[in-house]
Design an enzyme around this catalytic site. Structure first.
Site, PDB file in Angstrom:
ATOM      1  N   CYS A 196       2.360  -0.828  -8.962  1.00  0.00           N
ATOM      2  CA  CYS A 196       3.569  -0.641  -8.093  1.00  0.00           C
ATOM      3  C   CYS A 196       4.931   0.488  -8.603  1.00  0.00           C
ATOM      4  O   CYS A 196       5.179   0.443  -8.214  1.00  0.00           O
ATOM      5  CB  CYS A 196       3.642  -0.918  -6.819  1.00  0.00           C
ATOM      6  SG  CYS A 196       3.636  -2.981  -7.110  1.00  0.00           S
TER       7      CYS A 196
ATOM      8  N   GLY B 133       0.758  -1.437  -0.212  1.00  0.00           N
ATOM      9  CA  GLY B 133      -0.304   0.104  -0.345  1.00  0.00           C
ATOM     10  C   GLY B 133       0.826   1.535   0.167  1.00  0.00           C
ATOM     11  O   GLY B 133       2.098   1.424  -0.595  1.00  0.00           O
ATOM     12  N   SER B 134      -0.050   2.315   1.065  1.00  0.00           N
ATOM     13  CA  SER B 134       1.229   3.231   0.414  1.00  0.00           C
ATOM     14  C   SER B 134       1.883   3.933   1.793  1.00  0.00           C
ATOM     15  O   SER B 134       1.840   2.725   2.829  1.00  0.00           O
ATOM     16  CB  SER B 134      -0.081   4.579   1.283  1.00  0.00           C
ATOM     17  OG  SER B 134      -0.444   4.519   2.277  1.00  0.00           O
ATOM     18  N   ARG B 135       2.990   4.496   1.303  1.00  0.00           N
ATOM     19  CA  ARG B 135       4.161   4.960   2.476  1.00  0.00           C
ATOM     20  C   ARG B 135       3.425   5.269   3.635  1.00  0.00           C
ATOM     21  O   ARG B 135       4.388   4.596   5.026  1.00  0.00           O
ATOM     22  CB  ARG B 135       5.189   5.789   1.764  1.00  0.00           C
ATOM     23  CG  ARG B 135       6.569   6.157   2.790  1.00  0.00           C
ATOM     24  CD  ARG B 135       7.469   6.983   2.044  1.00  0.00           C
ATOM     25  NE  ARG B 135       7.773   7.519   0.502  1.00  0.00           N
ATOM     26  CZ  ARG B 135       8.642   7.891   0.319  1.00  0.00           C
ATOM     27  NH1 ARG B 135       8.774   8.746   0.934  1.00  0.00           N
ATOM     28  NH2 ARG B 135       9.073   8.286  -1.008  1.00  0.00           N
TER      29      ARG B 135
ATOM     30  N   GLU C 269       5.181   9.801  -4.827  1.00  0.00           N
ATOM     31  CA  GLU C 269       4.947   9.292  -6.504  1.00  0.00           C
ATOM     32  C   GLU C 269       3.331   9.510  -6.490  1.00  0.00           C
ATOM     33  O   GLU C 269       2.283  10.127  -5.728  1.00  0.00           O
ATOM     34  CB  GLU C 269       4.137   7.429  -5.466  1.00  0.00           C
ATOM     35  CG  GLU C 269       3.714   6.060  -6.214  1.00  0.00           C
ATOM     36  CD  GLU C 269       3.307   5.474  -5.437  1.00  0.00           C
ATOM     37  OE1 GLU C 269       3.515   4.615  -6.290  1.00  0.00           O
ATOM     38  OE2 GLU C 269       3.139   5.166  -4.275  1.00  0.00           O
TER      39      GLU C 269
ATOM     40  N   GLY D  59       1.521   3.995   5.150  1.00  0.00           N
ATOM     41  CA  GLY D  59       0.754   3.000   5.745  1.00  0.00           C
ATOM     42  C   GLY D  59       1.210   2.545   6.307  1.00  0.00           C
ATOM     43  O   GLY D  59       1.736   1.389   7.457  1.00  0.00           O
ATOM     44  N   GLY D  60       2.181   1.899   5.475  1.00  0.00           N
ATOM     45  CA  GLY D  60       3.548   0.992   5.599  1.00  0.00           C
ATOM     46  C   GLY D  60       4.615   0.896   6.872  1.00  0.00           C
ATOM     47  O   GLY D  60       4.055   0.592   7.604  1.00  0.00           O
TER      48      GLY D  60
ATOM     49  N   GLU E   3       5.460  -3.323   0.946  1.00  0.00           N
ATOM     50  CA  GLU E   3       5.984  -2.772  -0.212  1.00  0.00           C
ATOM     51  C   GLU E   3       5.350  -1.879  -0.269  1.00  0.00           C
ATOM     52  O   GLU E   3       3.871  -1.256  -0.227  1.00  0.00           O
ATOM     53  CB  GLU E   3       5.349  -3.802  -1.280  1.00  0.00           C
ATOM     54  CG  GLU E   3       6.388  -4.132  -2.834  1.00  0.00           C
ATOM     55  CD  GLU E   3       4.686  -3.357  -3.672  1.00  0.00           C
ATOM     56  OE1 GLU E   3       4.761  -4.663  -3.609  1.00  0.00           O
ATOM     57  OE2 GLU E   3       5.118  -2.391  -4.203  1.00  0.00           O
TER      58      GLU E   3
END
Ligand code: NAP
Length: 526
Positions: free
Chosen positions: A302, A241-243, A393, A245-246, A265
């Site tokens: 991605c 997912g998103s940066r 992104e 969230g990760g 990822e």
């Protein structure tokens, strides 16, 4: 299969509580029945406890039995594919043909892990025989292999409702390794998740799996997801997912009394370098190829190429002109969720307002809600080098072409890049022979280098690496696609001076499983 809108807790369903939430059809904003009830703290507790109980039994299952379970999930997925694809199409607006392909990939992935564990070499069994006569000290007999970590929390992605979701690569690799799984489904495809979850449940029951090998908890990531990551019985996390969230999950896992690995990822802009010879030979076909890659699946990959480097030249001008005409002629497409669409436009607005950046494809307006039109930006090398925000992104059909004044400027830009999933170079044979400088930089930046191709489309195979240095992933030593993904959910365990009868079969002297092993430094079925 009937949708009930309830979490799966081992072989049971969670009790409904609170107000239900419906999935939304992103194509028309309509609510999709049934409503889904979020799991609570007690459900998280129960899922983690069941998973731990299941782990104590499942970790001892022979590979053939685990492989049988993975194959049964694939069979049931195929048998139910029409219903799953129909629901996924309603929930994500992804076209049926794309979903058909993703369904085949998901089943192929499950079967690949089944054959991997049957072959057994992934266990990395190593034996160093002892030598009691060694001087000055006797050498002990030392043997090691990889063992499963324990229950794994898996966060489904929005953009791959099958292949990176409930029965996707994280689940397949964790189950193959010997780890129970608790899935936190994505809110973008609640019903699809339930259909796939029920298939895993059926396969587990038919295979005689211990209850709790699989659970699935609906609810917001910040609440149910974080509670799961913080639970002491959860031993690893898989995420796509998103940066933001990760990173939140990485931080929550690191702050636990017992920190655990998070394999997240996250974002990547997948730079593409078009070297002068390649542009000179094929400016127009490069523009067509890039356009296809940027706009594939409304840009929601991605591996979408969000950044392109060229050196200023007439051929680069021709490339940009062709790309501009193709991007302008591309119809708008429906994005996965309304919030992904609004984040896309937020990113487009931000770049449009950046000094020195030009939007070549102003939106024609009159778009339906949830639809994204393409965005092609251009800037010069100096502006790119001076502005870190241009490395962000923009998840969708957008790309930024950086026109560098010289090769040195292009190299400086490459040096400045953050960690990426992929980096692509287009060049002639001669340019590849003389471009060690670019390649040497990109090897330090990306997990996969692509030659004269485009980064979208990730082959699922033994050699694939779908990972990259932070922030592309949480841990650049790992991949979420391909058979190496299994290593994420294992750790090495070493046996020193053990009697043969007390060793795992994979390490017994007679090699009863016939595995490839590293014995006294030599690889073979020894
Ligand atoms: P996301 O917002 O990161 O959500 C992914 C999962 O993580 C969801 O289950 C979400 O839970 C959970 N989550 C998000 N933030 C969290 C937090 N702070 N704490 C705990 N859990 C959290 O990703 P998305 O919904 O798929 O898409 C949003 C954006 O992510 C896109 O616009 C794009 O920029 C990026 N994206 C990148 C990739 C990639 O592979 N690079 C793929 C997909 C998306 P909820 O159920 O509460 O939402």
């Amino acid at each position: 299969m009937k949708l009930e809108g309830l979490s799966i807790l081992g072989y049971d369903r969670a009790k409904p509580s609170g107000a239900p939430t419906c999935a939304i059809n992103p194509a028309n904003g309509a609510k999709l029945e049934p409503g889904y009830f979020w799991a609570g703290g007690k459900d998280v507790e129960r899922a983690a406890e069941l998973a731990q109980e299941a782990f104590t039994k499942y970790r001892h299952w022979p590979s053939q039995k685990r492989a049988g379970l993975l194959r049964r999930i694939a069979e049931l997925f195929e048998a139910n594919a029409p219903a799953i694809i129909e629901r996924a199409n309603l929930e994500t607006a992804l076209p049926p043909a794309r979903l058909q392909g993703e369904s085949a990939r998901t089943c192929g992935q499950l079967r690949l892990f089944a054959s991997l564990i049957e072959a057994g070499w992934w266990l990395d069994a190593r034996i160093d025989h002892g030598d009691p006569n060694r001087k000055p000290l006797p050498k002990p007999d030392v043997r090691s292999l990889l063992m499963p970590l324990g229950p794994v929390a898996v966060f489904s992605s929005s953009n791959f409702p099958f292949a990176f979701s409930v029965a996707g690569g994280d689940t397949a690799s964790a189950l193959a390794a010997g780890c129970p799984v608790v899935v936190k489904p994505h809110q973008g495809h609640l019903g699809t998740s339930e259909l796939v979850g029920l298939i895993i449940l059926q396969a587990a029951q038919e295979s005689g799996a211990p209850e709790g090998l699989f659970s699935m908890l609906y609810g917001p990531g910040r609440d149910v997801g974080v509670a799961l990551v913080k639970h002491p019985l959860i031993k690893a996390v898989g995420f796509t997912g998103s940066r933001a969230g990760g990173r939140a999950l990485m931080d929550a896992a690191a702050a636990r009394p017992e920190p655990i690995p998070v394999y997240a990822e996250m974002g990547s802009i997948n730079p593409v370098f078009l070297l002068p010879g390649a542009l000179e030979n094929s400016a127009e076909s490069l523009a067509s190829g890039l356009h296809g890659s940027v706009t594939l699946g409304v840009g929601q990959f991605c591996t979408n190429p969000g950044l392109v480097f060229v050196e200023k030249s007439p051929a680069a001008d021709a490339f940009l002109a062709k790309l501009e005409s193709l991007m302008l002629a591309t119809p708008a497409g429906t994005m996965l969720t309304p919030s992904i669409c609004s984040e896309y436009y937020e990113g487009v607005r931000r770049f449009s307002k950046t000094t020195g950046v030009r939007l070549l494809t102003p939106s024609g307006g009159n778009l339906k809600a949830g639809q994204a039109s393409t965005a092609l930006f251009t800037t010069d090398g100096a502006t790119f080098l001076a502005d870190e925000s241009l490395m962000a992104e923009i998840f969708g059909p957008s790309t930024l072409v950086v026109q560098c004044g010289s090769r040195a400027e292009m190299l400086a830009a490459a040096e400045k890049l953050e960690g990426q999933l992929t980096a692509t170079v287009h060049g002639t044979t001669e340019e590849f022979r003389t471009s060690r400088d670019v390649l040497a930089i990109l090897e330090t930046k990306a997990g996969r280098l692509v030659c004269n191709g485009f980064p979208t489309g990730v082959e699922v195979c033994h050699a694939m690496n779908h990972g990259g240095p932070y922030p592309a992933t949480a841990d650049g030593r790992s991949t979420s696609v391909g058979t190496r993904a299994i290593e994420r959910f294992t750790r090495p365990v070493c046996y020193q001076s053990f009697p043969d009868a007390a060793l795992p079969d994979a390490l017994k002297e007679s090699n009863p499983l016939g595995l490839w092993r590293l014995v006294d430094g030599k690889l073979g079925t020894l």
